[in-house]
Design a protein around this motif. Structure first.
Motif, PDB file in Angstrom:
ATOM      1  N   GLY A 120       0.807  -1.282  -0.043  1.00 38.72           N
ATOM      2  CA  GLY A 120      -0.031  -0.072   0.125  1.00 38.72           C
ATOM      3  C   GLY A 120       0.716   1.267  -0.173  1.00 38.72           C
ATOM      4  O   GLY A 120       0.363   2.241   0.296  1.00 38.72           O
ATOM      5  N   LEU A 121       2.076   1.225  -0.578  1.00 40.52           N
ATOM      6  CA  LEU A 121       2.919   2.314  -0.441  1.00 40.52           C
ATOM      7  C   LEU A 121       3.636   2.663  -1.965  1.00 40.52           C
ATOM      8  O   LEU A 121       4.793   2.918  -2.324  1.00 40.52           O
ATOM      9  N   SER A 122       2.574   2.304  -2.718  1.00 34.67           N
ATOM     10  CA  SER A 122       3.064   2.330  -4.339  1.00 34.67           C
ATOM     11  C   SER A 122       3.091   3.856  -4.870  1.00 34.67           C
ATOM     12  O   SER A 122       3.922   4.181  -5.870  1.00 34.67           O
ATOM     13  N   GLN A 123       2.425   4.821  -4.352  1.00 38.37           N
ATOM     14  CA  GLN A 123       2.306   6.135  -4.807  1.00 38.37           C
ATOM     15  C   GLN A 123       3.283   7.069  -3.965  1.00 38.37           C
ATOM     16  O   GLN A 123       3.795   7.120  -2.974  1.00 38.37           O
ATOM     17  N   LEU A 124       3.835   8.272  -4.892  1.00 36.91           N
ATOM     18  CA  LEU A 124       4.568   9.104  -4.640  1.00 36.91           C
ATOM     19  C   LEU A 124       3.922  10.304  -4.046  1.00 36.91           C
ATOM     20  O   LEU A 124       4.426  11.360  -3.254  1.00 36.91           O
ATOM     21  N   ASP A 150      -2.142   3.210   1.651  1.00 37.66           N
ATOM     22  CA  ASP A 150      -3.183   3.518   0.939  1.00 37.66           C
ATOM     23  C   ASP A 150      -4.382   2.683   0.550  1.00 37.66           C
ATOM     24  O   ASP A 150      -4.133   1.489   1.215  1.00 37.66           O
ATOM     25  N   ARG A 151      -5.326   2.710  -0.282  1.00 41.46           N
ATOM     26  CA  ARG A 151      -6.501   2.050  -0.465  1.00 41.46           C
ATOM     27  C   ARG A 151      -6.168   0.768  -0.745  1.00 41.46           C
ATOM     28  O   ARG A 151      -6.888  -0.311  -0.897  1.00 41.46           O
ATOM     29  N   LEU A 238      -3.422   3.634 -16.545  1.00 36.72           N
ATOM     30  CA  LEU A 238      -2.283   4.561 -16.796  1.00 36.72           C
ATOM     31  C   LEU A 238      -2.193   5.794 -15.868  1.00 36.72           C
ATOM     32  O   LEU A 238      -0.936   6.123 -15.577  1.00 36.72           O
ATOM     33  N   GLY A 239      -3.352   6.266 -15.612  1.00 36.48           N
ATOM     34  CA  GLY A 239      -3.318   7.301 -14.305  1.00 36.48           C
ATOM     35  C   GLY A 239      -2.649   6.735 -13.284  1.00 36.48           C
ATOM     36  O   GLY A 239      -1.997   7.574 -12.473  1.00 36.48           O
ATOM     37  N   ASN A 240      -2.916   5.734 -12.829  1.00 33.23           N
ATOM     38  CA  ASN A 240      -2.467   5.353 -11.730  1.00 33.23           C
ATOM     39  C   ASN A 240      -0.999   5.002 -11.854  1.00 33.23           C
ATOM     40  O   ASN A 240      -0.190   5.362 -10.853  1.00 33.23           O
ATOM     41  N   MET A 241      -0.445   4.618 -12.750  1.00 36.67           N
ATOM     42  CA  MET A 241       0.811   4.321 -13.086  1.00 36.67           C
ATOM     43  C   MET A 241       1.632   5.509 -13.028  1.00 36.67           C
ATOM     44  O   MET A 241       2.830   5.695 -12.295  1.00 36.67           O
ATOM     45  N   VAL A 242       1.144   6.697 -13.840  1.00 41.48           N
ATOM     46  CA  VAL A 242       1.977   7.783 -13.795  1.00 41.48           C
ATOM     47  C   VAL A 242       1.701   8.494 -12.534  1.00 41.48           C
ATOM     48  O   VAL A 242       2.872   9.224 -12.092  1.00 41.48           O
ATOM     49  N   GLY A 243       0.766   8.432 -11.826  1.00 41.24           N
ATOM     50  CA  GLY A 243       0.596   8.982 -10.446  1.00 41.24           C
ATOM     51  C   GLY A 243       1.745   8.236  -9.608  1.00 41.24           C
ATOM     52  O   GLY A 243       2.282   8.970  -8.703  1.00 41.24           O
ATOM     53  N   SER A 244       1.830   7.179  -9.792  1.00 40.77           N
ATOM     54  CA  SER A 244       2.656   6.269  -8.823  1.00 40.77           C
ATOM     55  C   SER A 244       4.534   6.968  -8.975  1.00 40.77           C
ATOM     56  O   SER A 244       4.970   6.621  -8.046  1.00 40.77           O
ATOM     57  N   VAL A 245       4.616   7.175 -10.020  1.00 42.51           N
ATOM     58  CA  VAL A 245       5.964   7.746 -10.440  1.00 42.51           C
ATOM     59  C   VAL A 245       6.285   9.574 -10.467  1.00 42.51           C
ATOM     60  O   VAL A 245       7.328   9.850 -10.444  1.00 42.51           O
ATOM     61  N   ASP A 246       5.182  10.209 -10.583  1.00 39.50           N
ATOM     62  CA  ASP A 246       5.114  11.278 -10.589  1.00 39.50           C
ATOM     63  C   ASP A 246       5.268  12.331  -9.219  1.00 39.50           C
ATOM     64  O   ASP A 246       4.626  11.761  -8.304  1.00 39.50           O
ATOM     65  N   ALA A 247       6.455  12.990  -9.092  1.00 42.68           N
ATOM     66  CA  ALA A 247       6.706  13.779  -7.940  1.00 42.68           C
ATOM     67  C   ALA A 247       6.848  15.095  -8.150  1.00 42.68           C
ATOM     68  O   ALA A 247       7.701  16.010  -7.591  1.00 42.68           O
TER      69      ALA A 247
END
Length: 408
Positions: A120-124, A150-151, A238-247
């Protein structure tokens, strides 16, 4: 013995060599290398193309490339080596070894959950404010230790960048060493490899790092802060993936691989550097019984555990059915056996215990010429494993000469 551009190749792999040469034999800039071990012996070691943006400098046997997510398999191997010595138990809470990790997340997240991308810690989001944060691995350790799951906690959700810092935070808490040091002491030194590094190669290394090339400039347009800011809000995988690497500001530019700062930091999920023969050698003991050159690298029990069981589940970040297994993954469609890890531009390391084959493939082309991270992998790996299953014609090729180890 067949020569494919440059290097040596067992006769059974003649078709693989020709296919590889076609990848880098045209007018487009870029180059790469492919190395295959069988039962712990190198049988293919070929390279072709160029390693600079102008397309003038030839790729050599000691040219390395940044691995992107293929780095994850190597960082996971460090944890497996520590677990093999009884220093880590996969089913213990991470906080058992890394006390700061319990500050907000409680003591429920286990080592196994992190290695299965289920922590549950995939997002930045909320962890890194901008690209400069990504360059400070100690800051990322502390931010992740304080983060609430996260969720997606308990479900597979690809930890695209956070996986590396979670592994290095855990390993550092156990050993007192950085992941850069551990790549050397737990991987390079035991296997006699001098063409492997987390980030820039150390002084005196024979390995040079290839420059990234983007012949059609797709990466220039696709990897931009403006595109990231729109795509990350889409209610899609795709949104989830980009969100996970976007800082935030600068992260897209940083991830193109052209910022020298990317090689100076420790990003254990993304900025490993290796030659193809180093990758193939690392995975060689995982394709057999855990030994290489008569020396034990991992226990046979540990190696067997990497090959199963299948855990096909839709990954909440990638939107694809994936089978994660302790830092490695299976092929997402049934074209090849075994396990390993592929990077976003197509570099990969792989072990296939069914054939005793390990594979290392590196190159320096961005997404322009390799459609996503799986295109080259799903095409090249099945050719390698089919060639390995062929009967030997006459005498086999002798071992490919390897560089003597610089370590004792």
């Amino acid at each position: 013995m067949t020569v494919a551009q440059k290097g040596t190749c067992d006769p059974r792999f003649e078709g693989v060599g020709k296919a590889f040469t076609r990848l880098f034999g045209g007018r487009l800039n870029g180059g790469g290398a492919l190395c295959v071990y069988e039962d712990g012996k190198p049988i293919v070691d070929i390279w072709a193309g160029t390693c600079d943006r102008r397309g003038k400098q030839p790729w050599t046997q000691s040219t390395g490339a940044m691995l992107y997510s293929a780095s994850k398999g190597l960082s996971a191997l460090v944890i497996h080596r520590l677990a093999d010595r009884g220093l880590i138990d996969y089913d213990e809470p991470v906080a058992t070894y890394w006390p700061e990790f319990a500050s907000r997340s409680g003591e429920r997240i286990t080592v196994r959950q992190l290695m299965l991308h289920r922590g549950g810690l995939s997002q930045l989001r909320g962890i890194a404010e901008d690209a400069s944060d990504l360059l400070d691995h100690e800051l990322m350790h502390s931010r992740l230790a304080e983060a609430m799951p996260d969720r997606h906690y308990g479900s597979p959700a690809y930890h695209a960048l956070t996986f590396g810092w979670l592994m290095s935070g855990l390993a550092g808490a156990v050993t007192g060493k950085s992941m850069r040091e551990l790549w050397q002491t737990e991987l390079a030194e035991p296997l006699g490899i001098d063409e492997l590094s987390l980030g820039a190669p150390p002084a005196g290394s024979p390995m040079t790092v290839a420059e990234f090339v983007d012949p059609f400039h797709i990466g220039e347009y696709g990897l931009s802060d403006a595109v990231f800011s729109v795509v990350k809000h889409l209610p899609t995988s795709l949104g989830n993936m980009v969100g996970s690497v976007d800082a935030g500001a600068g992260s897209a530019e940083l991830l193109k691989g052209r910022d020298p700062a990317l090689l100076e930091t420790q990003m254990p999920a993304a900025n490993g550097v290796a030659t193809a023969r180093a990758l193939a050698r690392i995975y060689a003991p995982l394709a057999t019984d855990g030994t290489l050159d008569g020396k034990r690298f991992l226990s046979e029990e540990a190696v067997r555990s990497f090959d199963g069981p299948y855990r096909w589940r839709r990954d909440r970040g990638l939107g694809l059915p994936m089978s994660w297994n302790h830092g490695f993954h299976r092929a997402p469609i049934p074209v090849a056996n075994g396990f390993g890890h592929v990077g976003i531009a197509g570099c990969f390391g792989w072990a296939d215990p069914a054939t005793g084959v390990s594979v290392g493939f590196v190159h320096n082309r961005m997404l322009s010429t390799v459609v996503g991270d799986l295109g080259i992998f799903l095409w090249l790996l099945p050719m390698v494993t089919r060639a390995a299953a062929k009967p030997v014609r006459g005498s086999t090729a002798g071992p490919v000469p390897t560089r003597p180890s610089r370590v004792g």
